[in-house]
Design an enzyme around this catalytic site. Structure first.
Site, PDB file in Angstrom:
ATOM      1  N   ARG A 154       0.821  -1.217   0.000  1.00 47.05           N
ATOM      2  CA  ARG A 154       0.000   0.000   0.000  1.00 47.05           C
ATOM      3  C   ARG A 154       0.852   1.262   0.000  1.00 47.05           C
ATOM      4  O   ARG A 154       0.460   2.301  -0.505  1.00 47.05           O
ATOM      5  CB  ARG A 154      -0.941   0.008   1.205  1.00 47.05           C
ATOM      6  CG  ARG A 154      -1.914  -1.155   1.214  1.00 47.05           C
ATOM      7  CD  ARG A 154      -2.737  -1.208  -0.075  1.00 47.05           C
ATOM      8  NE  ARG A 154      -3.733  -2.265  -0.043  1.00 47.05           N
ATOM      9  CZ  ARG A 154      -3.527  -3.523  -0.431  1.00 47.05           C
ATOM     10  NH1 ARG A 154      -2.339  -3.888  -0.898  1.00 47.05           N
ATOM     11  NH2 ARG A 154      -4.493  -4.421  -0.367  1.00 47.05           N
TER      12      ARG A 154
ATOM     13  N   ARG B 278       0.477   7.371  26.776  1.00 40.14           N
ATOM     14  CA  ARG B 278       0.814   7.912  25.455  1.00 40.14           C
ATOM     15  C   ARG B 278       1.952   7.189  24.743  1.00 40.14           C
ATOM     16  O   ARG B 278       2.079   7.305  23.527  1.00 40.14           O
ATOM     17  CB  ARG B 278       1.208   9.383  25.605  1.00 40.14           C
ATOM     18  CG  ARG B 278       2.447   9.575  26.467  1.00 40.14           C
ATOM     19  CD  ARG B 278       2.592  10.989  26.983  1.00 40.14           C
ATOM     20  NE  ARG B 278       3.821  11.176  27.746  1.00 40.14           N
ATOM     21  CZ  ARG B 278       4.009  10.780  29.015  1.00 40.14           C
ATOM     22  NH1 ARG B 278       3.055  10.128  29.662  1.00 40.14           N
ATOM     23  NH2 ARG B 278       5.147  10.992  29.637  1.00 40.14           N
TER      24      ARG B 278
ATOM     25  N   LYS C 124      13.611   1.930  28.301  1.00 37.48           N
ATOM     26  CA  LYS C 124      12.728   2.177  27.162  1.00 37.48           C
ATOM     27  C   LYS C 124      13.326   1.671  25.846  1.00 37.48           C
ATOM     28  O   LYS C 124      12.608   1.121  25.008  1.00 37.48           O
ATOM     29  CB  LYS C 124      12.420   3.673  27.062  1.00 37.48           C
ATOM     30  CG  LYS C 124      11.525   4.170  28.175  1.00 37.48           C
ATOM     31  CD  LYS C 124      11.195   5.634  27.980  1.00 37.48           C
ATOM     32  CE  LYS C 124      10.270   6.103  29.105  1.00 37.48           C
ATOM     33  NZ  LYS C 124       9.951   7.534  28.982  1.00 37.48           N
TER      34      LYS C 124
ATOM     35  N   ASP D  50      13.095  15.548  25.307  1.00 38.13           N
ATOM     36  CA  ASP D  50      12.189  16.246  26.213  1.00 38.13           C
ATOM     37  C   ASP D  50      12.791  17.528  26.758  1.00 38.13           C
ATOM     38  O   ASP D  50      12.293  18.088  27.718  1.00 38.13           O
ATOM     39  CB  ASP D  50      11.766  15.323  27.353  1.00 38.13           C
ATOM     40  CG  ASP D  50      12.959  14.837  28.154  1.00 38.13           C
ATOM     41  OD1 ASP D  50      14.103  15.194  27.810  1.00 38.13           O
ATOM     42  OD2 ASP D  50      12.759  14.104  29.134  1.00 38.13           O
TER      43      ASP D  50
ATOM     44  N   CYS E  98      18.831  26.271  11.329  1.00 38.04           N
ATOM     45  CA  CYS E  98      18.932  25.178  12.292  1.00 38.04           C
ATOM     46  C   CYS E  98      18.246  25.633  13.577  1.00 38.04           C
ATOM     47  O   CYS E  98      17.739  26.752  13.671  1.00 38.04           O
ATOM     48  CB  CYS E  98      20.388  24.789  12.530  1.00 38.04           C
ATOM     49  SG  CYS E  98      21.257  25.865  13.680  1.00 38.04           S
TER      50      CYS E  98
ATOM     51  N   CYS F 175       6.356  17.814  30.085  1.00 37.93           N
ATOM     52  CA  CYS F 175       5.291  16.828  30.280  1.00 37.93           C
ATOM     53  C   CYS F 175       5.095  16.540  31.767  1.00 37.93           C
ATOM     54  O   CYS F 175       4.004  16.208  32.210  1.00 37.93           O
ATOM     55  CB  CYS F 175       5.625  15.538  29.562  1.00 37.93           C
ATOM     56  SG  CYS F 175       5.847  15.759  27.814  1.00 37.93           S
TER      57      CYS F 175
HETATM   58 ZN   LIG Z   1      21.971  27.711  12.653  1.00 32.96          ZN
END
Ligand SMILES: [Zn+2]
Length: 337
Positions: A12, A71, A86, A130, A171, A188
């Site tokens: 697909r 989540r 993890k 994070d 950047c 979070c």
């Molecule tokens: Zn830069």
């Protein structure tokens, strides 16, 4: 045993004209690093594995906790009960989803001394981090090595993302005035997070990743949204590159890469401090010595009065339940010398 190959596995996706058979072959040949396998990283990694990316390097210092399960889509209750790192838990799950993908789980801290080694040899980096401290390290390492990366951030119901191609646009450091400052942003842990916002941002990131890996032009805009309020924002940034940028400019000096590694890091919102010791840890011996409450191949956990200590083989110790870095450091010194 060789992995079973399903002939129509990618049919697909190959039928989707912008990818086609040629694009699928490029995905198969691609090596991608995911930095942080949390809310964004689990979704990103799953979609890239299902898409048939050749190699996925999964980099994360943390272990699975019950508070992740709302989540972080690759983990389940058994992972949280076992305190699996993890990176390890994600690789196990991804191996079940697509056995054709080479998986490199790395339980490691992304710091000034480690980031370039951790990202070496990949074609693309996906940000599942994070903190802005972490993202600036990734940004500088990617600018120096000319590796494209896809920024993504999510907290509460808000998220944003931007593909960053060193030399071809701004950047992260070029955009410091546009993006929130490190230090005064919610996380979070302090502001919470809902899964649909994370999954939306991860989908934006993966779409750009697939474009970049198959040779299509990436978007040149920052996309942001508040999924709860229904506000979407597109910010054109093609001309936002700063020629004097310290990460991607002509005279870049990479201030984050050259910063000294901080041996203690306060893990915001978790009442925890991470202390990094210079030498690796023999977990088996430690587990016996401290009469560990929990031990596996990756970490050892024990208690000291009100504090809980978790040691990793790379020398890191996370101390939970102390108020200051000094108190954490003293506790680690007392137990580990
Ligand atoms: Zn830069």
């Amino acid at each position: 045993m060789a992995a079973e190959r399903f002939a129509d596995r990618y049919s697909r996706q190959v039928r989707f004209a912008p990818i086609g058979a040629a694009g699928q072959a490029r995905l198969r040949a691609a090596r991608v690093a995911v930095v942080g396998v949390g809310a964004l990283g689990t979704v990103v990694a799953e979609q890239l594995a299902r898409a048939g990316v050749g190699l996925l390097r999964l980099i994360d210092r943390d272990f699975v906790e019950p508070s992740n399960l709302n989540r972080q889509s690759l983990y389940d209750e058994a992972d949280a009960r076992a305190c699996l790192p993890k990176a390890v838990a994600a690789a196990r799950r991804l191996a079940l989803i697509n056995a054709e993908v080479a998986l490199e789980p790395l339980v490691a801290e992304v710091g000034p001394r480690t980031v370039e080694r951790l990202l070496a040899g990949v074609d693309l980096v996906l940000d599942g981090g994070d903190s802005f401290r972490l993202r600036h390290l990734v940004n500088e390492a990617c600018c120096r090595a000319r590796i494209p990366w896809v920024y993504g951030a999510c907290v509460g119901a808000y998220g944003c993302s931007l593909p960053i191609i060193p030399g071809q646009g701004p950047c992260l450091a070029c955009l410091q005035d546009v993006l929130p400052d490190a230090g005064d942003t919610p996380t979070c842990d302090t502001a919470g997070i809902i899964a649909p916002a994370a999954h939306l941002v991860a989908a934006w990131q993966v779409a750009e990743a697939i474009k970049l890996l198959t040779g299509a032009a990436p978007r040149r805009e920052l996309w942001a949204c508040d999924l709860w309020a229904g506000r979407f924002q597109r910010l054109a940034l093609a001309d936002a590159r700063d020629p004097a940028c310290r990460a991607c400019g002509e005279r870049a000096d990479f201030p984050h890469l050259s910063a000294p590694a901080d041996p203690t890091v306060v893990l915001c919102g978790r009442e925890a401090v991470q202390v990094t010791r210079p030498q690796p840890c023999d977990l088996a011996a430690l587990a016996v010595r401290v009469q560990a409450a929990l031990a596996n191949d990756h970490l050892v956990r024990w208690h000291d009065g009100v504090a809980q200590l978790t040691a990793f083989s790379d020398g890191r110790v996370v101390v939970q339940g102390v108020a200051t870095p000094e108190a954490a450091r003293a506790l680690v010194d007392r137990w580990l010398g």
